[in-house]
Design an enzyme around this catalytic site. Structure first.
Site, PDB file in Angstrom:
ATOM      1  N   ASP A  16      71.930  28.522  20.990  1.00  0.00           N
ATOM      2  CA  ASP A  16      70.906  27.486  21.164  1.00  0.00           C
ATOM      3  C   ASP A  16      71.284  26.443  22.206  1.00  0.00           C
ATOM      4  O   ASP A  16      70.907  25.272  22.109  1.00  0.00           O
ATOM      5  CB  ASP A  16      70.590  26.785  19.818  1.00  0.00           C
ATOM      6  CG  ASP A  16      70.148  27.787  18.770  1.00  0.00           C
ATOM      7  OD1 ASP A  16      69.503  28.779  19.136  1.00  0.00           O
ATOM      8  OD2 ASP A  16      70.464  27.577  17.581  1.00  0.00           O
ATOM      9  N   LYS A  19      69.650  28.608  26.704  1.00  0.00           N
ATOM     10  CA  LYS A  19      69.707  29.794  27.593  1.00  0.00           C
ATOM     11  C   LYS A  19      68.316  30.185  28.082  1.00  0.00           C
ATOM     12  O   LYS A  19      68.127  30.517  29.243  1.00  0.00           O
ATOM     13  CB  LYS A  19      70.339  30.989  26.852  1.00  0.00           C
ATOM     14  CG  LYS A  19      71.789  30.738  26.424  1.00  0.00           C
ATOM     15  CD  LYS A  19      72.328  31.865  25.585  1.00  0.00           C
ATOM     16  CE  LYS A  19      71.693  31.982  24.227  1.00  0.00           C
ATOM     17  NZ  LYS A  19      71.935  30.849  23.306  1.00  0.00           N
ATOM     18  N   GLY A  43      66.563  33.151  19.419  1.00  0.00           N
ATOM     19  CA  GLY A  43      65.289  32.461  19.619  1.00  0.00           C
ATOM     20  C   GLY A  43      65.442  31.680  20.908  1.00  0.00           C
ATOM     21  O   GLY A  43      66.185  30.701  20.942  1.00  0.00           O
ATOM     22  N   HIS A  44      64.807  32.151  21.966  1.00  0.00           N
ATOM     23  CA  HIS A  44      64.961  31.523  23.284  1.00  0.00           C
ATOM     24  C   HIS A  44      63.652  30.826  23.648  1.00  0.00           C
ATOM     25  O   HIS A  44      62.608  31.467  23.765  1.00  0.00           O
ATOM     26  CB  HIS A  44      65.335  32.575  24.335  1.00  0.00           C
ATOM     27  CG  HIS A  44      66.685  33.191  24.080  1.00  0.00           C
ATOM     28  ND1 HIS A  44      67.205  34.219  24.821  1.00  0.00           N
ATOM     29  CD2 HIS A  44      67.625  32.903  23.141  1.00  0.00           C
ATOM     30  CE1 HIS A  44      68.402  34.529  24.348  1.00  0.00           C
ATOM     31  NE2 HIS A  44      68.673  33.752  23.328  1.00  0.00           N
ATOM     32  N   GLN A 226      72.851  34.398  21.623  1.00  0.00           N
ATOM     33  CA  GLN A 226      73.849  33.708  20.786  1.00  0.00           C
ATOM     34  C   GLN A 226      74.815  32.904  21.675  1.00  0.00           C
ATOM     35  O   GLN A 226      74.440  32.537  22.776  1.00  0.00           O
ATOM     36  CB  GLN A 226      74.616  34.691  19.888  1.00  0.00           C
ATOM     37  CG  GLN A 226      73.792  35.248  18.726  1.00  0.00           C
ATOM     38  CD  GLN A 226      72.842  36.365  19.126  1.00  0.00           C
ATOM     39  OE1 GLN A 226      73.276  37.346  19.699  1.00  0.00           O
ATOM     40  NE2 GLN A 226      71.587  36.226  18.825  1.00  0.00           N
TER      41      GLN A 226
END
Ligand code: GDP
Ligand code: IMO
Ligand code: MG
Length: 428
Positions: A16, A19, A43-44, A226
């Site tokens: 988080d 990225k 989750g991007h 990650q």
């Protein structure tokens, strides 16, 4: 012909770091964006003007029209979640047809993997990892045990059926007597049988695709998921994910060689966050931590869980820079520190009266280290809206310079807000 740099983008903390935003930004100058590991645990977030996109499996380059996006063999792909993500893109008016590809060697995350993830988390009790329950660990276990089910198996119903039957045998302790609908393998088989047409259009030899593109001088971005401290080999194991999140994962996760890569870019949040359990030496369990969570809106993009927050940790970042071979860093969420009176940075750990400069590999030690802090005066001016490093408040410049000097890396980007435009490009 595009002679840009081929870059690996990795998170340098516990995920988080931003990225998604940085990959989206750099994707403007790339031809191909390729994801190499992880799955829908990621989750991007990308914010373009007033639209927010949260991507889990699809590379963050997809928002740019015309860019080619590749999901590598190192990714574990939930075909049903993936379909939902495609539908979301279609709703948003993003046309992915003809420019999104998946390695046919990627392993599948099937509903029973998610069920097993939840069962295992419960049975760990107080030592639970706090996984995303997306079935990531169980899917990688199957892959390494060599009884995983891959994209290519969807095209061969007899083989798929046999493989699922074998799952029932070897996972009897999870399946027998289970009332969880995710244990219904016949249903999983039937649901998969509705998908071959979708996947036929997308499945490729991703390694070959990238090699051919490289020969044509295309610019490639390798998108990690990650963060380095969640790497299954080099992170805070067992409080980690089940893949190699570090730069090395790009090579095996896409079938490429090191010569294809010009630069490793590490994404560093201006402070630290972590979701789930495990050691976090600079964690703030007080009002200062609350303030970071509130100002940084630190809630998980995949699970919505509040993220644990703390000061920047240079000991941890030295480890990340080393294990990834980071050349330059993109520092994100600097704006979250605006207005904070005093900002601390951990410069060393203390354990039993000894000072440590590196992360101890023994978790029992890492759990007990005390951070040694250096305190920096904060700044009052807003950093958002600044377009040059020199325009930043002087104390922000001092903070950033200290970090990169300690880490012996260059700054390529400073992010001062979630939007594409809220960015200072230093070296790109
Ligand atoms: P990722 O998993 O590394 O892609 O990061 P996430 O998307 O899970 O979390 C990063 C969060 O911070 C998202 O909500 C982003 O929109 C947001 N974000 C990214 N960069 C910045 C920034 O520079 N400032 C602020 N305030 N938010 C940012
Ligand atoms: P992005 O790509 C933050 C964490 C989970 C848990 C541990 C293991 O958005 O940065 P898993 O479901 O992978 O078995 O969970 O890893 N985790 C993440 N934390 N960002 C992520 O992805 C994460 N993906 C997994 O919270 O502690
Ligand atoms: Mg995330």
């Amino acid at each position: 012909m595009n002679m840009g740099k081929n870059r690996i983008i990795v998170g340098c903390q516990w995920g988080d770091e931003g990225k998604g935003k940085i990959v989206d930004l750099l994707a403007a100058d790339a031809d191909i964006i390729a994801r190499f590991q992880g799955g829908a645990n990621a989750g991007h977030t990308i914010i373009v003007e007033d639209k927010k996109y949260v991507l889990h499996l699809i590379p963050s380059g997809i928002i740019h029209p015309g860019k080619i996006c590749v999901i590598g063999n190192g990714v574990v792909l939930d075909p049903f979640g993936f379909k939902e993500e495609l539908d979301f893109l279609t709703e948003q008016g993003i046309d992915y047809k003809g420019r999104l590809f998946i390695s046919s060697a990627a392993n599948l995350v099937l509903p029973y993997h998610k069920m097993i993830d939840a069962v295992e988390e419960n049975s760990r009790g107080t030592s639970s990892i706090g996984t995303t329950k997306r079935g990531i660990g169980p899917a990688y276990v199957d892959k390494v045990a060599r009884h995983g089910i891959r994209i290519a198996d969807i095209f061969s119903p007899d083989r798929l059926k046999k493989r699922l039957e074998y799952q029932k045998e070897i996972k009897a302790k999870y399946f027998t007597g289970s009332t969880d609908e995710r244990a219904d393998l016949e249903r999983t088989f039937n649901d998969l049988m509705a998908m071959p047409d979708l996947f036929k259009e997308l499945a490729v030899d991703a390694s070959l695709l990238l090699h051919n593109a490289y020969k044509e001088d295309k610019t490639i971005l390798f998108e990690g998921a990650q963060g380095s401290m969640l790497d299954v080999d080099l992170g805070t194991y067992p409080f980690a994910t089940s893949s190699n999140t570090t730069s090395g994962g790009a090579f095996t996760g896409l079938g490429i060689g090191p010569r294809m890569v010009d630069e490793v870019v590490g994404i560093v949040k201006a402070y630290t966050t972590r979701v789930g359990a495990g050691p976090f030496p600079t964690e703030l369990i007080d009002e200062a931590g609350e303030e970071l969570r509130r100002k940084g809106d630190e809630f998980g993009a995949t699970t919505g869980r509040p993220r644990r927050c703390g000061w920047l940790d240079l000991v941890q970042l030295r480890h990340a820079v080393r294990i990834n071979g980071v050349d330059s860093v993109a520092i994100t969420k600097l704006d979250v520190l605006d207005g904070i009176e005093e900002i601390k940075v951990c410069v060393g750990y203390e354990l039993n009266g000894e000072t440590m400069q590196e992360v101890p590999l023994d978790l029992a030690e890492l759990n007990h280290v005390k951070p040694i802090y250096k305190t920096f005066p904060g700044w009052h001016d807003e950093t958002t809206g600044k377009v040059k490093f020199e325009e930043l408040p002087e104390n922000a410049q001092i903070y950033l310079n200290y970090i990169v000097e300690d880490l012996d890396v260059k700054i390529c980007i400073i992010s001062t807000g979630a939007k594409r435009t809220e960015t200072i490009k230093v070296l790109v």
